[in-house]
Design a protein around this motif. Structure first.
Motif, PDB file in Angstrom:
ATOM      1  N   SER A 107       0.698  -1.074   0.053  1.00 32.43           N
ATOM      2  CA  SER A 107      -0.009   0.054   0.034  1.00 32.43           C
ATOM      3  C   SER A 107       0.867   1.444  -0.059  1.00 32.43           C
ATOM      4  O   SER A 107       2.187   1.206   0.348  1.00 32.43           O
ATOM      5  CB  SER A 107      -0.994   0.049   1.286  1.00 32.43           C
ATOM      6  OG  SER A 107      -0.061   0.249   2.215  1.00 32.43           O
ATOM      7  N   GLY A 108       0.135   2.546  -0.236  1.00 32.02           N
ATOM      8  CA  GLY A 108       0.950   3.674  -0.061  1.00 32.02           C
ATOM      9  C   GLY A 108       1.474   3.669   1.290  1.00 32.02           C
ATOM     10  O   GLY A 108       2.525   4.348   1.321  1.00 32.02           O
ATOM     11  N   ALA A 109       0.757   3.766   2.316  1.00 28.68           N
ATOM     12  CA  ALA A 109       1.342   3.796   3.719  1.00 28.68           C
ATOM     13  C   ALA A 109       2.389   3.141   3.984  1.00 28.68           C
ATOM     14  O   ALA A 109       3.239   3.512   4.556  1.00 28.68           O
ATOM     15  CB  ALA A 109       0.210   3.590   4.563  1.00 28.68           C
ATOM     16  N   ASN A 112       5.568   4.662   2.324  1.00 32.59           N
ATOM     17  CA  ASN A 112       5.837   5.558   2.801  1.00 32.59           C
ATOM     18  C   ASN A 112       6.768   5.280   4.247  1.00 32.59           C
ATOM     19  O   ASN A 112       7.553   5.799   4.843  1.00 32.59           O
ATOM     20  CB  ASN A 112       4.854   6.656   3.204  1.00 32.59           C
ATOM     21  CG  ASN A 112       4.568   7.479   1.852  1.00 32.59           C
ATOM     22  OD1 ASN A 112       5.328   7.731   0.972  1.00 32.59           O
ATOM     23  ND2 ASN A 112       3.199   7.862   1.807  1.00 32.59           N
ATOM     24  N   PHE A 141      -0.565  14.346   2.765  1.00 32.84           N
ATOM     25  CA  PHE A 141      -1.207  13.167   2.954  1.00 32.84           C
ATOM     26  C   PHE A 141      -0.361  11.952   2.785  1.00 32.84           C
ATOM     27  O   PHE A 141       0.104  11.778   1.661  1.00 32.84           O
ATOM     28  CB  PHE A 141      -2.804  12.925   2.423  1.00 32.84           C
ATOM     29  CG  PHE A 141      -3.333  11.593   3.000  1.00 32.84           C
ATOM     30  CD1 PHE A 141      -3.879  11.415   4.124  1.00 32.84           C
ATOM     31  CD2 PHE A 141      -3.227  10.204   2.375  1.00 32.84           C
ATOM     32  CE1 PHE A 141      -4.480  10.513   4.852  1.00 32.84           C
ATOM     33  CE2 PHE A 141      -3.724   9.242   2.869  1.00 32.84           C
ATOM     34  CZ  PHE A 141      -4.324   9.473   4.061  1.00 32.84           C
ATOM     35  N   HIS A 142       0.220  11.044   3.860  1.00 33.00           N
ATOM     36  CA  HIS A 142       0.894  10.229   3.289  1.00 33.00           C
ATOM     37  C   HIS A 142       0.598   8.681   4.042  1.00 33.00           C
ATOM     38  O   HIS A 142       1.203   7.647   3.829  1.00 33.00           O
ATOM     39  CB  HIS A 142       2.407  10.357   4.073  1.00 33.00           C
ATOM     40  CG  HIS A 142       3.073  11.815   3.619  1.00 33.00           C
ATOM     41  ND1 HIS A 142       3.356  11.983   2.254  1.00 33.00           N
ATOM     42  CD2 HIS A 142       3.091  12.991   4.041  1.00 33.00           C
ATOM     43  CE1 HIS A 142       3.794  13.074   1.937  1.00 33.00           C
ATOM     44  NE2 HIS A 142       3.779  13.676   3.206  1.00 33.00           N
ATOM     45  N   GLY A 143      -0.547   8.438   4.567  1.00 31.86           N
ATOM     46  CA  GLY A 143      -1.234   7.457   4.995  1.00 31.86           C
ATOM     47  C   GLY A 143      -1.653   7.300   6.559  1.00 31.86           C
ATOM     48  O   GLY A 143      -1.777   8.278   7.013  1.00 31.86           O
ATOM     49  N   GLU A 193       4.787  15.464  -1.707  1.00 32.48           N
ATOM     50  CA  GLU A 193       4.253  15.058  -2.683  1.00 32.48           C
ATOM     51  C   GLU A 193       4.401  16.055  -3.898  1.00 32.48           C
ATOM     52  O   GLU A 193       4.343  17.209  -3.776  1.00 32.48           O
ATOM     53  CB  GLU A 193       2.647  14.992  -2.660  1.00 32.48           C
ATOM     54  CG  GLU A 193       1.991  13.833  -1.693  1.00 32.48           C
ATOM     55  CD  GLU A 193       0.683  14.346  -0.971  1.00 32.48           C
ATOM     56  OE1 GLU A 193      -0.192  14.209  -1.595  1.00 32.48           O
ATOM     57  OE2 GLU A 193       0.638  15.046   0.201  1.00 32.48           O
ATOM     58  N   GLU A 198      -4.819  14.532  -1.648  1.00 30.47           N
ATOM     59  CA  GLU A 198      -5.782  14.660  -0.555  1.00 30.47           C
ATOM     60  C   GLU A 198      -5.838  15.722  -0.019  1.00 30.47           C
ATOM     61  O   GLU A 198      -7.087  16.503   0.519  1.00 30.47           O
ATOM     62  CB  GLU A 198      -5.391  13.536   0.396  1.00 30.47           C
ATOM     63  CG  GLU A 198      -5.520  12.249  -0.115  1.00 30.47           C
ATOM     64  CD  GLU A 198      -6.687  11.801  -0.630  1.00 30.47           C
ATOM     65  OE1 GLU A 198      -7.824  11.766  -0.076  1.00 30.47           O
ATOM     66  OE2 GLU A 198      -6.449  11.229  -1.837  1.00 30.47           O
ATOM     67  N   ASP A 226       6.643  11.564  -2.598  1.00 31.62           N
ATOM     68  CA  ASP A 226       5.642  10.520  -2.402  1.00 31.62           C
ATOM     69  C   ASP A 226       4.684  10.709  -3.806  1.00 31.62           C
ATOM     70  O   ASP A 226       3.975  11.675  -3.953  1.00 31.62           O
ATOM     71  CB  ASP A 226       4.720  10.887  -1.272  1.00 31.62           C
ATOM     72  CG  ASP A 226       3.274  10.223  -0.897  1.00 31.62           C
ATOM     73  OD1 ASP A 226       2.915   9.355  -1.872  1.00 31.62           O
ATOM     74  OD2 ASP A 226       2.900  10.126   0.154  1.00 31.62           O
ATOM     75  N   VAL A 228       2.581   8.089  -4.632  1.00 31.69           N
ATOM     76  CA  VAL A 228       1.549   7.226  -4.368  1.00 31.69           C
ATOM     77  C   VAL A 228       0.409   7.781  -5.316  1.00 31.69           C
ATOM     78  O   VAL A 228      -0.201   6.581  -6.168  1.00 31.69           O
ATOM     79  CB  VAL A 228       1.101   7.122  -3.130  1.00 31.69           C
ATOM     80  CG1 VAL A 228      -0.062   6.353  -3.094  1.00 31.69           C
ATOM     81  CG2 VAL A 228       2.113   6.511  -2.408  1.00 31.69           C
ATOM     82  N   GLN A 229       0.007   8.983  -5.415  1.00 30.66           N
ATOM     83  CA  GLN A 229      -1.278   9.238  -6.386  1.00 30.66           C
ATOM     84  C   GLN A 229      -0.703   9.861  -7.551  1.00 30.66           C
ATOM     85  O   GLN A 229      -1.662   9.843  -8.499  1.00 30.66           O
ATOM     86  CB  GLN A 229      -2.014  10.463  -5.314  1.00 30.66           C
ATOM     87  CG  GLN A 229      -3.451  10.719  -6.057  1.00 30.66           C
ATOM     88  CD  GLN A 229      -4.198  11.285  -5.187  1.00 30.66           C
ATOM     89  OE1 GLN A 229      -5.317  11.875  -5.396  1.00 30.66           O
ATOM     90  NE2 GLN A 229      -4.167  11.020  -3.878  1.00 30.66           N
ATOM     91  N   LYS A 255      -1.357   2.817  -5.367  1.00 27.05           N
ATOM     92  CA  LYS A 255      -2.441   3.216  -6.051  1.00 27.05           C
ATOM     93  C   LYS A 255      -2.394   2.242  -7.464  1.00 27.05           C
ATOM     94  O   LYS A 255      -2.824   1.191  -7.392  1.00 27.05           O
ATOM     95  CB  LYS A 255      -2.435   4.510  -6.206  1.00 27.05           C
ATOM     96  CG  LYS A 255      -3.272   5.233  -4.909  1.00 27.05           C
ATOM     97  CD  LYS A 255      -3.915   6.389  -5.133  1.00 27.05           C
ATOM     98  CE  LYS A 255      -4.164   6.873  -3.846  1.00 27.05           C
ATOM     99  NZ  LYS A 255      -5.620   6.858  -3.058  1.00 27.05           N
TER     100      LYS A 255
HETATM  101  N1  PLP Z   1       0.370   9.108  -0.095  1.00 25.09           N
HETATM  102  C1  PLP Z   1      -0.557   9.701  -0.974  1.00 25.09           C
HETATM  103  C2  PLP Z   1       0.132  10.676  -1.681  1.00 25.09           C
HETATM  104  C3  PLP Z   1      -1.773   9.182  -0.818  1.00 25.09           C
HETATM  105  O1  PLP Z   1      -2.620  10.033  -1.916  1.00 25.09           O
HETATM  106  C4  PLP Z   1      -2.297   8.225  -0.018  1.00 25.09           C
HETATM  107  C5  PLP Z   1      -3.665   7.746  -0.346  1.00 25.09           C
HETATM  108  O2  PLP Z   1      -4.444   8.374  -0.785  1.00 25.09           O
HETATM  109  C6  PLP Z   1      -1.346   7.679   0.414  1.00 25.09           C
HETATM  110  C7  PLP Z   1      -0.066   7.902   0.630  1.00 25.09           C
HETATM  111  C8  PLP Z   1      -1.814   6.056   1.309  1.00 25.09           C
HETATM  112  O3  PLP Z   1      -1.857   5.270   0.455  1.00 25.09           O
HETATM  113  P1  PLP Z   1      -2.689   4.115   0.873  1.00 25.09           P
HETATM  114  O4  PLP Z   1      -4.107   4.281   1.087  1.00 25.09           O
HETATM  115  O5  PLP Z   1      -2.501   2.887  -0.207  1.00 25.09           O
HETATM  116  O6  PLP Z   1      -2.054   3.381   2.272  1.00 25.09           O
END
Ligand code: PLP
Length: 401
Positions: A107-109, A112, A141-143, A193, A198, A226, A228-229, A255
Motif C-alpha cells: 500500500s501507499g502507507a 511511505n 497526506f502520506h497514509g 508529494e 488529498e 511521495d 503514490v497518487q 495506487k
Molecule cells: N500517499 C499519498 C500521496 C496518497 O494519496 C495516499 C492515499 O490516498 C497514501 C499515501 C496512502 O496510500 P494507501 O491508502 O494505499 O495506504
C-alpha cells in the motif's frame, strides 16, 4: 444476504464492518473501462477510478488475462525465495526512473513507512544517532499507519492518536524559505508529494522541487517524493517529478501500480538503498508473483510514450472543458490540473455536487471540502468527458438558479 436487496447489504455492513468510511448508498457489482454498474443494473460513468487506482479502466482485458494466467501458475511463496515477476518488475521500474533498487510492499502507507525507516537508517549510519527528523508539508497526506499519519500535515488525521511518532515538522507547501527555516541539526530528510492529492490538488510553482533538491543537497538531506497518487502516468508523464526535471533520492508508489490489486513500492538510489540489509525491513506479501506480474503488464502499457501523450492530450481537453464551466458559474473559483489529475476549486462545499453526480450516474469525489477531484481512468474518452461536462453543467445550472 441476497444480491440486489439493497437494504440488506447496508445493514450487514453496519453490523459487521468497522465504521471507518462514510459510504455512498451504492453497491457496485461490475466494471468495464470507465463504466460501473450497481446491483440494480444502473450504469455509472467513473471519474474517480477507485481514487486514482484503476488507471487502465475496470477489468482491463489484458490485465484480467494476466491475473488469470498467473493465478493458475503461482500466487505466493514468500520473499525467502526468488520469483521472476518481482525481479522483472523491479528491473523495469528502475529502468524507467532515477532509482536503482525497489522494495515491494502492499500500500501507499507501507511504502511511505518504508521510506521513513530508510531515511532514518541511512542518516543513522552516515551521521550517527539523533538525526532523524523529517520535514513534511502542511495539507500533505502520506497514509494512516502511525508513522505515516504522523508525517501527514493535517490535524484531522492526527486527532485521537497522539502521542504521534516523534520527529515530523510541517511547513507551508511551496515555500523553500519555510523548509530552510525548519532545518536543524536533527533533520535527515524532506518528504513531499510533487502534487498534493488529498490536500486539495495543490500544484507547487515551477522550480519548487528543483530548489528543494538543491537545498537538500547543500544540507545533506534526503529528498523523498511521495508519488503514490501522482505517479504511474496520472499527470501525463510516468512520474510527476519528471516534468520538473528533478529526481529524488527516494520515491514511493502504490495506487495505480497494479491497476487495483494492492501493491506499494519504495524506490531509492543504490547509495541510499544500502542502508537496508537483511532483517531491517520486510513484508510477507510484498511483491508476490501474481501481483507483480499484473503490475508489470500495467507498467508496460502506461509507460508507452504514445499512451502518456494521450493522457496529456485528454487532460488538456478535459481542463479546457472545465474552464468553460468556470467561465459560466461564479462559484467555480479555479481549475487546477496536470494530465488527468484535476481539481475544481469551488467557493461552496462540494459534497452536494458529488451526491448529485452520483444520482445522475457519475462518480466523482470531493477533497478538502471544496475541491471536486477528477482522477478518471487514464483511458477516458472525449465523449465520456463531454458527458460529464453535460451532467456538471445541469447540476451547476440548478445551483445558480
Ligand atoms: N500517499 C499519498 C500521496 C496518497 O494519496 C495516499 C492515499 O490516498 C497514501 C499515501 C496512502 O496510500 P494507501 O491508502 O494505499 O495506504
Amino acid at each position: 444476504m441476497i444480491k440486489g436487496q439493497d437494504n440488506d447489504i447496508k445493514q450487514e455492513c453496519r453490523d459487521h464492518i468497522f465504521n471507518t468510511y462514510a459510504r455512498f448508498p451504492v453497491t457496485f457489482v461490475k466494471g468495464e473501462g470507465c463504466r460501473l454498474w450497481d446491483d440494480s443494473g444502473k450504469e455509472y460513468l467513473d471519474f474517480l477510478a477507485g481514487i486514482a487506482v484503476c488507471s487502465l479502466g475496470h477489468c482491463h482485458p489484458e490485465l484480467t488475462r494476466v491475473i488469470a494466467e498467473n493465478a493458475h501458475r503461482l500466487i505466493h511463496v514468500s520473499n525467502l525465495f526468488y520469483t521472476y515477476p518481482q525481479v522483472e518488475l523491479a528491473v523495469e521500474l528502475t529502468r524507467l526512473c532515477f532509482a536503482d533498487k525497489v522494495f515491494f510492499c502492499n500500500s501507499g502507507a507501507e511504502a511511505n513507512e518504508a521510506a521513513i525507516k530508510l531515511a532514518r537508517k541511512y542518516s543513522w549510519e552516515r551521521f550517527g544517532r539523533g538525526r532523524f527528523h523529517i520535514i513534511t508539508m502542511k495539507e500533505s497526506f502520506h497514509g494512516r499507519t502511525l508513522a505515516t499519519l504522523s508525517a501527514t500535515g493535517q490535524t484531522k488525521v492526527h486527532n485521537g492518536f497522539e502521542p504521534l511518532v516523534e520527529g515530523f515538522t510541517f511547513v507551508d507547501f511551496g515555500s523553500i524559505a519555510a523548509v530552510e527555516a525548519a532545518i536543524t541539526e536533527k533533520t535527515c530528510a524532506v518528504l513531499v508529494e510533487p502534487v498534493q492529492g488529498e490536500g486539495g490538488l495543490n500544484f507547487p510553482a515551477a522550480g519548487y522541487l528543483k530548489e528543494l533538491k538543491a537545498l537538500c543537497g547543500q544540507k545533506g538531506l534526503l529528498l523523498i517524493f511521495d508519488e503514490v497518487q501522482s505517479g504511474m502516468g496520472r499527470t501525463g508523464t510516468l512520474f510527476a517529478h519528471e516534468q520538473e526535471n528533478v529526481v529524488p533520492d527516494i520515491m514511493t508508489l502504490a495506487k495505480a501500480l497494479a491497476n487495483g490489486l494492492p501493491i506499494g513500492a519504495m524506490l531509492a538510489t543504490e547509495e541510499v538503498a544500502t542502508a537496508f540489509g537483511p532483517g531491517t525491513h520486510a513484508s510477507t506479501f510484498g511483491g508476490g508473483p501474481l501481483i507483480t506480474s499484473v503490475a508489470l503488464a500495467a507498467l508496460r502499457i502506461i509507460s508507452e510514450p504514445s499512451f502518456l501523450e494521450g493522457v496529456r492530450e485528454t487532460g488538456s481537453y478535459f481542463r479546457a472543458r472545465l474552464e468553460e464551466l468556470r467561465a459560466r458559474y461564479p462559484f467555480v473559483a479555479s481549475i487546477r490540473g496536470r494530465g488527468l489529475m484535476i481539481g475544481m476549486e469551488l467557493t461552496v462545499p462540494g459534497a452536494k455536487f458529488v451526491q448529485k453526480c452520483l444520482d445522475r450516474g457519475t462518480v466523482i469525489n470531493c477533497t478538502h471540502d471544496t475541491v471536486l477531484r477528477f482522477v478518471p481512468p487514464l483511458v477516458v474518452s472525449r465523449i465520456e468527458i463531454d458527458r460529464l461536462i453535460g451532467i456538471l453543467d445541469g447540476i451547476f445550472a440548478e445551483e445558480a438558479r
